[in-house]
Scaffold this motif. Structure first.
Motif, PDB file in Angstrom:
ATOM      1  N   ASP A   2      -0.637 -12.035   1.537  1.00 44.45           N
ATOM      2  CA  ASP A   2      -0.872 -13.393   1.057  1.00 44.45           C
ATOM      3  C   ASP A   2      -1.724 -14.215   2.027  1.00 44.45           C
ATOM      4  O   ASP A   2      -2.094 -15.354   1.712  1.00 44.45           O
ATOM      5  CB  ASP A   2       0.459 -14.113   0.807  1.00 44.45           C
ATOM      6  CG  ASP A   2       1.307 -14.229   2.077  1.00 44.45           C
ATOM      7  OD1 ASP A   2       1.071 -13.431   3.016  1.00 44.45           O
ATOM      8  OD2 ASP A   2       2.177 -15.106   2.122  1.00 44.45           O
ATOM      9  N   GLN A   3      -2.068 -13.628   3.188  1.00 47.32           N
ATOM     10  CA  GLN A   3      -2.884 -14.353   4.162  1.00 47.32           C
ATOM     11  C   GLN A   3      -4.238 -13.706   4.408  1.00 47.32           C
ATOM     12  O   GLN A   3      -5.170 -14.370   4.880  1.00 47.32           O
ATOM     13  CB  GLN A   3      -2.143 -14.448   5.497  1.00 47.32           C
ATOM     14  CG  GLN A   3      -0.825 -15.194   5.448  1.00 47.32           C
ATOM     15  CD  GLN A   3      -0.141 -15.222   6.806  1.00 47.32           C
ATOM     16  OE1 GLN A   3      -0.793 -15.355   7.848  1.00 47.32           O
ATOM     17  NE2 GLN A   3       1.180 -15.086   6.817  1.00 47.32           N
ATOM     18  N   THR A  49      -7.622 -15.332   3.667  1.00 50.10           N
ATOM     19  CA  THR A  49      -7.764 -15.873   2.316  1.00 50.10           C
ATOM     20  C   THR A  49      -7.637 -17.398   2.354  1.00 50.10           C
ATOM     21  O   THR A  49      -7.155 -17.979   3.312  1.00 50.10           O
ATOM     22  CB  THR A  49      -6.676 -15.301   1.405  1.00 50.10           C
ATOM     23  OG1 THR A  49      -5.364 -15.544   1.972  1.00 50.10           O
ATOM     24  CG2 THR A  49      -6.855 -13.811   1.236  1.00 50.10           C
TER      25      THR A  49
END
Length: 340
Positions: A314-315, A340
């Motif tokens: 998610d990063q 991201t």
């Protein structure tokens, strides 16, 4: 006489020379040969030679090249060995580590202070003191710097020793092998350094390397990593956190590659088990991180598959690049990465 004691002129008022610099630094005049040292300490000649070579110094045969301090240091180390605390081979290894570390520190210190010595000599000459010269200025600097620098040296060693013990205790709590640890290894490399160095004056090359190393070291320390070693145009660092290792790589690009006055850089990251010994790291991740710099584009970060799996999805966004042969590893699929 201590290292900070002044050196007096000779009986005829002779000006200080290079030998006076050695005496000022050592604090004593060499008066013993190797056989004298052996007799004063009770060690064998082979033991004395092994320890002296481990420190990184050449042997002097029957030349009077050793001081009371040399004898005391040897006696202290041998005394620890004879107490049963460590064996002789371990003593040699520790001695070699100290010798290599201090040799580099001494070279670094001298090259850093040479400019200041020249400035002091010029100031003395402009003030009418034509006798001071570089040697006299160096003696003055030694007298003023030795004490404070030695205090700083002990302080920094203690701080790093405390940090190293804390790392070992953390590994022990996890019941891991104390010599083999999982780390993310980073390798920062100046792009086309050989070609670049051929276009620069020698002093400019030195300034460039020093600035590159210092900026990398600042970024690594800020992100709680560790610089393992600098090799001119490259810096090897490690982190026990892959996100932290990426932050280091990103920071190096920002302070080096994004600076128009500095050359471009390439970063490679690889994760896995490495062997830590005598302040260095060994293992496939170390070699792979170095190889990946050849794959990276200018001011970009390339990682291996193991690091990609450790980064939070998610990063970070990862993208596998076409497989290619990597020396020593066969066919490898490098991974491009960005936040991201």
């Amino acid at each position: 006489m201590t290292g900070s004691d002044p050196v007096e002129d000779g009986p005829a008022g002779d000006l200080p020379g290079p030998d006076d610099l050695e005496r000022a630094i050592l604090g004593q005049t060499p008066a013993f040969n190797a056989q004298d040292v052996v007799e004063r300490t009770g060690v064998t000649i082979d033991e004395a030679r092994r320890l002296w070579r481990a420190l990184g110094f050449p042997e002097h045969g029957l030349e009077a090249a050793y001081t009371d301090a040399d004898t005391e240091a040897l006696a202290t180390l041998v005394g620890v060995v004879r107490s049963g605390m460590i064996d002789f081979d371990l003593g040699v290894n520790l001695t070699r580590a100290v010798g290599q570390t201090m040799a580099r520190l001494a070279d670094w210190e001298v090259s850093t202070l040479l400019h200041r010595v020249d400035e002091m000599a010029d100031d003395a000459a402009s003030g009418g003191d034509t006798e001071a010269g570089r040697t006299g200025s160096a003696l003055r600097l030694i007298g003023e710097m030795n004490g404070p620098f030695e205090d700083l040296l002990i302080y920094v060693w203690r701080r790093h020793l405390a940090a190293a013990v804390a790392r070992v205790e953390a590994l022990r709590a996890n019941e891991d092998d104390l010599n083999t640890v999982p780390l993310t290894v980073g390798f920062a490399d100046i792009v086309s350094f050989t070609a670049l160095s051929n276009t620069l004056a020698e002093d400019r090359i030195g300034d460039l390397v020093e600035l590159f190393e210092s900026r990398c070291a600042d970024v690594v320390a800020t992100q709680r990593g560790r610089v393992i070693k600098s090799i001119g145009d490259s810096v090897l660092f490690v982190s026990d956190d892959p996100v932290g290792a990426y932050a280091i790589a990103e920071g190096i690009i920002n302070v080096v590659g994004r600076d128009p006055r500095m050359p471009d850089v390439r970063l490679g990251l690889a994760s896995g088990s490495v062997v830590m010994r005598l302040g260095d790291v060994f293992g496939p991740p170390v070699n792979l991180a170095a190889r990946l710099t050849a794959v990276a584009r200018r001011n970009r970060i390339i990682i291996d598959a193991a690091t990609a799996q450790l980064l939070p999805a998610d990063q970070f966004e990862t993208r596998r690049l076409p497989a290619r042969p990597v020396r020593g590893f066969g066919i490898v699929e490098p991974v491009a990465v960005r936040r991201t």
